[in-house]
Design an enzyme around this catalytic site. Structure first.
Site, PDB file in Angstrom:
ATOM      1  N   ASP A 215       0.888  -1.199   0.181  1.00 46.45           N
ATOM      2  CA  ASP A 215      -0.142  -0.046   0.114  1.00 46.45           C
ATOM      3  C   ASP A 215       0.814   1.261   0.146  1.00 46.45           C
ATOM      4  O   ASP A 215       0.559   2.174  -0.565  1.00 46.45           O
ATOM      5  CB  ASP A 215      -1.074   0.117   1.219  1.00 46.45           C
ATOM      6  CG  ASP A 215      -0.444  -0.151   2.553  1.00 46.45           C
ATOM      7  OD1 ASP A 215       0.841  -0.473   2.463  1.00 46.45           O
ATOM      8  OD2 ASP A 215      -0.947  -0.221   3.624  1.00 46.45           O
TER       9      ASP A 215
ATOM     10  N   ASP B 190       6.972   3.698   2.928  1.00 50.61           N
ATOM     11  CA  ASP B 190       7.309   4.615   4.136  1.00 50.61           C
ATOM     12  C   ASP B 190       8.841   4.662   4.126  1.00 50.61           C
ATOM     13  O   ASP B 190       9.534   5.325   3.530  1.00 50.61           O
ATOM     14  CB  ASP B 190       6.607   4.187   5.390  1.00 50.61           C
ATOM     15  CG  ASP B 190       6.534   5.170   6.482  1.00 50.61           C
ATOM     16  OD1 ASP B 190       6.718   6.487   5.996  1.00 50.61           O
ATOM     17  OD2 ASP B 190       6.306   5.187   7.720  1.00 50.61           O
TER      18      ASP B 190
ATOM     19  N   LYS C 228       5.689   7.948   0.213  1.00 45.72           N
ATOM     20  CA  LYS C 228       5.922   9.104   1.215  1.00 45.72           C
ATOM     21  C   LYS C 228       7.080   9.838   1.016  1.00 45.72           C
ATOM     22  O   LYS C 228       8.085   9.024   1.106  1.00 45.72           O
ATOM     23  CB  LYS C 228       5.723   8.689   2.683  1.00 45.72           C
ATOM     24  CG  LYS C 228       4.529   9.450   3.318  1.00 45.72           C
ATOM     25  CD  LYS C 228       4.460   8.836   4.864  1.00 45.72           C
ATOM     26  CE  LYS C 228       3.144   8.240   5.243  1.00 45.72           C
ATOM     27  NZ  LYS C 228       3.111   8.261   6.725  1.00 45.72           N
TER      28      LYS C 228
ATOM     29  N   PHE D 212      -0.011  11.284   7.760  1.00 44.94           N
ATOM     30  CA  PHE D 212      -0.340   9.840   8.228  1.00 44.94           C
ATOM     31  C   PHE D 212      -1.745   9.680   6.998  1.00 44.94           C
ATOM     32  O   PHE D 212      -2.569  10.671   7.679  1.00 44.94           O
ATOM     33  CB  PHE D 212      -0.623   9.578   9.443  1.00 44.94           C
ATOM     34  CG  PHE D 212      -0.939   8.165  10.002  1.00 44.94           C
ATOM     35  CD1 PHE D 212       0.351   7.254   9.996  1.00 44.94           C
ATOM     36  CD2 PHE D 212      -1.989   7.483   9.790  1.00 44.94           C
ATOM     37  CE1 PHE D 212       0.197   5.736  10.150  1.00 44.94           C
ATOM     38  CE2 PHE D 212      -2.133   6.155  10.028  1.00 44.94           C
ATOM     39  CZ  PHE D 212      -1.170   5.226  10.279  1.00 44.94           C
ATOM     40  N   VAL D 213      -1.756   8.781   6.241  1.00 50.13           N
ATOM     41  CA  VAL D 213      -2.890   8.743   5.624  1.00 50.13           C
ATOM     42  C   VAL D 213      -3.652   7.237   5.790  1.00 50.13           C
ATOM     43  O   VAL D 213      -3.055   6.259   6.257  1.00 50.13           O
ATOM     44  CB  VAL D 213      -2.663   8.549   3.995  1.00 50.13           C
ATOM     45  CG1 VAL D 213      -1.841  10.097   3.684  1.00 50.13           C
ATOM     46  CG2 VAL D 213      -1.594   7.784   3.572  1.00 50.13           C
TER      47      VAL D 213
ATOM     48  N   ARG E 101     -10.207   1.521   6.752  1.00 50.42           N
ATOM     49  CA  ARG E 101      -9.650   0.947   5.490  1.00 50.42           C
ATOM     50  C   ARG E 101     -10.698   1.043   4.432  1.00 50.42           C
ATOM     51  O   ARG E 101     -10.140   0.824   3.285  1.00 50.42           O
ATOM     52  CB  ARG E 101      -9.321  -0.561   5.905  1.00 50.42           C
ATOM     53  CG  ARG E 101      -8.145  -1.013   6.771  1.00 50.42           C
ATOM     54  CD  ARG E 101      -7.614  -2.343   6.581  1.00 50.42           C
ATOM     55  NE  ARG E 101      -6.953  -2.894   7.809  1.00 50.42           N
ATOM     56  CZ  ARG E 101      -5.717  -2.732   7.897  1.00 50.42           C
ATOM     57  NH1 ARG E 101      -4.859  -2.038   6.612  1.00 50.42           N
ATOM     58  NH2 ARG E 101      -4.874  -3.259   8.727  1.00 50.42           N
TER      59      ARG E 101
HETATM   60  P1  IMP Z   1       7.799   0.774   5.958  1.00 52.67           P
HETATM   61  O1  IMP Z   1       8.492  -0.596   6.164  1.00 52.67           O
HETATM   62  O2  IMP Z   1       8.168   1.557   6.996  1.00 52.67           O
HETATM   63  O3  IMP Z   1       7.974   1.227   4.742  1.00 52.67           O
HETATM   64  O4  IMP Z   1       6.255   0.447   6.243  1.00 52.67           O
HETATM   65  C1  IMP Z   1       5.474   0.346   5.252  1.00 52.67           C
HETATM   66  C2  IMP Z   1       4.037  -0.191   6.061  1.00 52.67           C
HETATM   67  O5  IMP Z   1       3.808   0.794   7.286  1.00 52.67           O
HETATM   68  C3  IMP Z   1       3.071  -0.036   5.371  1.00 52.67           C
HETATM   69  O6  IMP Z   1       2.773  -1.233   4.712  1.00 52.67           O
HETATM   70  C4  IMP Z   1       1.967   0.381   6.168  1.00 52.67           C
HETATM   71  O7  IMP Z   1       1.132  -0.717   6.805  1.00 52.67           O
HETATM   72  C5  IMP Z   1       2.657   1.003   7.107  1.00 52.67           C
HETATM   73  N1  IMP Z   1       2.308   2.600   7.042  1.00 52.67           N
HETATM   74  C6  IMP Z   1       3.350   3.515   6.796  1.00 52.67           C
HETATM   75  N2  IMP Z   1       2.867   4.741   6.826  1.00 52.67           N
HETATM   76  C7  IMP Z   1       1.517   4.686   6.816  1.00 52.67           C
HETATM   77  C8  IMP Z   1       0.332   5.489   6.590  1.00 52.67           C
HETATM   78  O8  IMP Z   1       0.496   6.797   6.634  1.00 52.67           O
HETATM   79  N3  IMP Z   1      -0.914   5.338   6.889  1.00 52.67           N
HETATM   80  C9  IMP Z   1      -1.182   3.825   7.205  1.00 52.67           C
HETATM   81  N4  IMP Z   1      -0.039   2.976   7.165  1.00 52.67           N
HETATM   82  C10 IMP Z   1       1.273   3.329   7.022  1.00 52.67           C
HETATM   83 MG    MG Z   2       1.040  -2.697   5.663  1.00 54.19          MG
END
Ligand code: IMP
Ligand code: MG
Length: 171
Positions: free
Chosen positions: A96, A99, A127, A148-149, A161
């Site tokens: 999705d 981040d 992001k 935060f979305v 969701r």
């Molecule tokens: P990463 O490993 O930090 O890239 O984390 C990615 C995961 O963090 C995504 O699969 C989301 O589940 C969660 N996440 C990160 N930012 C957001 C947000 O703004 N809204 C909702 N979930 C987020």
């Molecule tokens: Mg996720």
């Protein structure tokens, strides 16, 4: 909590269909498996695959990250019970949101170890200014500001969701 619309429903549908057509073009004639990261990418998966007009399979993977007090380090736990058979498949990993990049990077390695012929990545959202793990998604729906979305699959504490749009959660 109030939610401000960031990406309206019609924009999401248009862009996801566009990505689907790109994927179909790039994977024509290849043994494609689209592997979606649960739970956030479920809605994007459902919309995407209906625009991928070449034969393909789908798989699901569940990964949870347990973050300590420091947000820079976390351990990713992958649910092996769900793991799809990706041996000799060209895998497109769908998440999705990109981040920090830790989830996607770890899952790419995991799928490669499990014998995928190739592994590429697709994210609905990316992001700005948050990435700590260098990974360039091969397909990206939208680049968004550091907020935060929620909605269109993305949650806050498992809520929101179902919203048909992507919105910014106001605290
Ligand atoms: P990463 O490993 O930090 O890239 O984390 C990615 C995961 O963090 C995504 O699969 C989301 O589940 C969660 N996440 C990160 N930012 C957001 C947000 O703004 N809204 C909702 N979930 C987020
Ligand atoms: Mg996720």
């Amino acid at each position: 909590m109030p939610v401000d619309v960031l990406i309206p429903e019609t924009d999401l549908h248009d862009r996801v269909r566009e990505l689907g057509r790109e994927v179909a073009r790039d994977y024509a004639g290849k043994p494609l498996t689209i592997v979606a990261v649960l739970t956030g990418s479920l809605i994007a998966l459902a919309d995407l695959i209906r625009a991928v007009d070449v034969p393909h399979r789908i798989g699901l993977v569940h990964a949870s990250s347990y973050r300590g007090a420091s947000t820079t380090s976390s351990t990713l736990v992958i649910n092996e019970a769900l793991a799809p058979d990706v041996a000799d498949r060209d895998v497109l990993l769908l998440d999705d949101i990109l981040d920090t990049g830790q989830t996607l990077a770890a899952l790419v390695d995991h799928l490669a170890v499990r014998g995928a012929r190739s592994v590429k990545t697709a994210v609905l959202l990316r992001k700005i200014g948050r990435q700590t793990t260098p990974i360039e998604p091969d397909y990206c729906g939208f680049t968004i500001p550091d907020a935060f979305v929620v909605g269109y699959g993305l949650d806050y504490d498992d809520d929101y969701r179902h919203l048909p749009f992507v919105g910014i959660l106001k605290d």
